[in-house]
Design an enzyme around this catalytic site. Structure first.
Site, short mmCIF file in Angstrom:
data_model
loop_
_atom_site.label_atom_id
_atom_site.label_comp_id
_atom_site.label_asym_id
_atom_site.label_seq_id
_atom_site.Cartn_x
_atom_site.Cartn_y
_atom_site.Cartn_z
N ARG A 1 0.86 -1.18 0.00
CA ARG A 1 0.00 0.00 0.00
C ARG A 1 0.89 1.23 0.00
NH1 ARG A 1 -3.40 -2.95 -1.44
NH2 ARG A 1 -5.31 -3.57 -0.35
N GLU B 1 -4.33 7.02 -4.92
CA GLU B 1 -4.76 6.36 -6.16
C GLU B 1 -6.13 6.88 -6.59
OE1 GLU B 1 -4.46 2.14 -5.51
OE2 GLU B 1 -2.36 2.31 -4.91
N HIS C 1 -1.73 -0.04 -9.87
CA HIS C 1 -2.27 -1.02 -8.89
C HIS C 1 -2.86 -2.23 -9.62
CE1 HIS C 1 -4.13 -1.47 -4.61
NE2 HIS C 1 -3.87 -2.66 -5.17
#
Ligand code: 8YV
Length: 313
Positions: free
Chosen positions: A232, A261, A279
Site C-alpha cells: 500500500r 490512487e 495497482h
C-alpha cells in the site's frame, strides 16, 4: 430473505455485479444518489456487505447497518475496512487470501527487474527513435544481488522463492521471525535497508505500518538501492521517496501502489529511474477469476452456515 439483505458498496467486474444482483439480490450502494443517506434510511435489513479492498467499508457505513453480520471483501488487503468497528460488533470480515500470491509476486519481480534494467525506459527510448543518436545507458544487474523483503507473509514468501531463481541473497523484516522460514530474519528494518540492493515492500497496509519506510529507511537503501512496493502507498513516506528519487539519494523504484490512487505523485512522471504501475498486481484474468470465485464462496458460506470461509482475523 429480504430484498435488501445484501449490500454491495462499489462496483466489481460487470459479470460479478450482475451475479450479485441477480443471484443474491444485492443492492448497488454506489448507484444511490447519497449512499450513506440510503444506508441510514434502508440499512436496517442489511445482513451482509460485499465490498473490495479498493472500496472498503467505513465505520459510518457499519454504524448505519444495525443488523450487519458479515463483510465479504474482494481482495486480500483490509486496511480500507473499519475493522475495529466491525469486530467490536462481532461482524465477520472475509478477504481473498492466497489466490493472488503468485501474480502479485510476479509483478513485484517484474517491477524490480524493470526498475533495475530499464525495460520501460528502453521501450520509451526506442519508440522516441533515440537509439540511432547513441547507445542506451548501462543499467543494474539483478541476479546474485541482495534482496530485502519487508513483510514475509503469503506474498513476501513467494517473492523470496522467485528470488531464489535469480540466485539472490535474501533477508526479511517482519513483526516477528517466521518459524521454519529458510531466509535470514533481520529485526532492524534500517539494517535490512542498508544491506539490501533491492527492498520489496509486501507487508500489510493500515495504521500499524503507516510510514514504516521513512526517509531514514529510504536513505539507508541509498543511491544504488531500488525500492519496490506492491503493498500500500501508506507504508512509504511518499514525499520523502519522491525527493530521494529526484535528488539521487535513492537509486530507483518500481511502484504499483500510491497514497492517492488513481493519482501518482506528479514529480514521479518525469523520472526515468522509476517504473509506475496502476495497482495492477492481482490484475490477471486468472487471478481476478479466482478472487471473484472466493468472494462468492465466502458469501455463500456465510448465507448457508453463518460463517465466512476466510475470516481476516
Ligand atoms: C486488488 C489489492 O486489485 O487484494 C488487494 O488487497 O489491493 C488488489 O489485489 C484491489 O484492491 C481489489 O479491490
Amino acid at each position: 430473505m429480504s430484498a435488501f439483505q445484501i449490500l454491495q458498496v462499489g462496483p466489481l467486474a460487470p459479470p460479478t455485479n450482475l451475479t450479485l444482483q441477480e443471484r443474491f439480490g444485492a443492492v448497488a450502494l454506489w448507484q444511490q444518489a447519497d449512499p450513506l443517506a440510503w444506508a441510514r434510511e434502508h440499512g436496517g435489513a442489511v445482513r451482509v456487505v460485499v465490498t473490495s479492498a479498493r472500496h472498503g467499508c467505513t465505520a459510518a457505513l457499519i454504524a448505519a447497518l444495525p443488523r450487519l453480520e458479515a463483510i465479504v471483501s474482494f481482495g486480500v488487503g483490509y486496511d480500507s475496512i473499519a475493522l475495529d468497528a466491525a469486530l467490536a460488533r462481532g461482524i465477520q470480515v472475509s478477504n481473498t487470501p492466497d489466490v493472488l500470491n503468485d501474480c502479485v509476486a510476479d509483478l513485484a519481480f517484474g517491477l524490480l527487474i524493470d526498475a533495475a534494467r530499464g525495460i520501460a525506459y528502453g521501450d520509451r527510448f526506442v519508440r522516441a527513435q533515440r537509439w540511432p543518436q547513441g547507445g542506451f545507458p548501462l543499467t543494474t544487474r539483478v541476479s546474485g544481488k541482495k534482496l530485502g523483503i519487508l513483510g514475509l507473509g503469503r506474498i513476501g514468501e513467494i517473492v523470496a522463492r522467485r528470488a531464489g531463481g535469480f540466485d539472490m541473497e535474501i533477508a526479511y523484516h517482519n513483526r516477528r521471525q517466521r518459524d521454519g522460514a529458510p531466509w535470514r530474519f533481520e529485526p532492524d528494518l534500517k539494517a535490512l535497508a542498508t544491506w539490501s540492493d533491492f527492498l520489496v515492500v509486501a507487508c500489510v497496509g493500515g495504521p500499524e505500518t503507516e510510514g514504516l519506510v521513512s526517509r531514514e529507511i529510504i536513505e539507508a537503501l541509498g543511491p544504488k538501492g531500488i525500492l519496490v512496493n506492491v503493498s500500500r502507498g501508506s507504508v512509504i513516506d511518499e514525499a520523502a521517496m519522491v525527493a530521494a528519487l529526484a535528488d539521487g539519494k535513492l537509486g530507483g523504484a518500481g511502484l504499483d501502489v500510491f497514497r492517492d490512487e488513481p493519482n501518482a505523485p506528479p514529480a514521479l512522471l518525469a523520472l526515468d529511474n522509476v517504473v509506475l504501475a496502476p495497482h495492477m498486481a492481482s490484475g490477471t484474468h486468472e487471478t481476478r477469476a479466482a478472487m471473484t470465485a472466493l468472494t462468492l464462496e465466502n458469501l455463500e458460506a456465510f448465507l448457508a452456515t453463518g460463517k465466512v470461509l476466510n475470516p481476516v482475523l
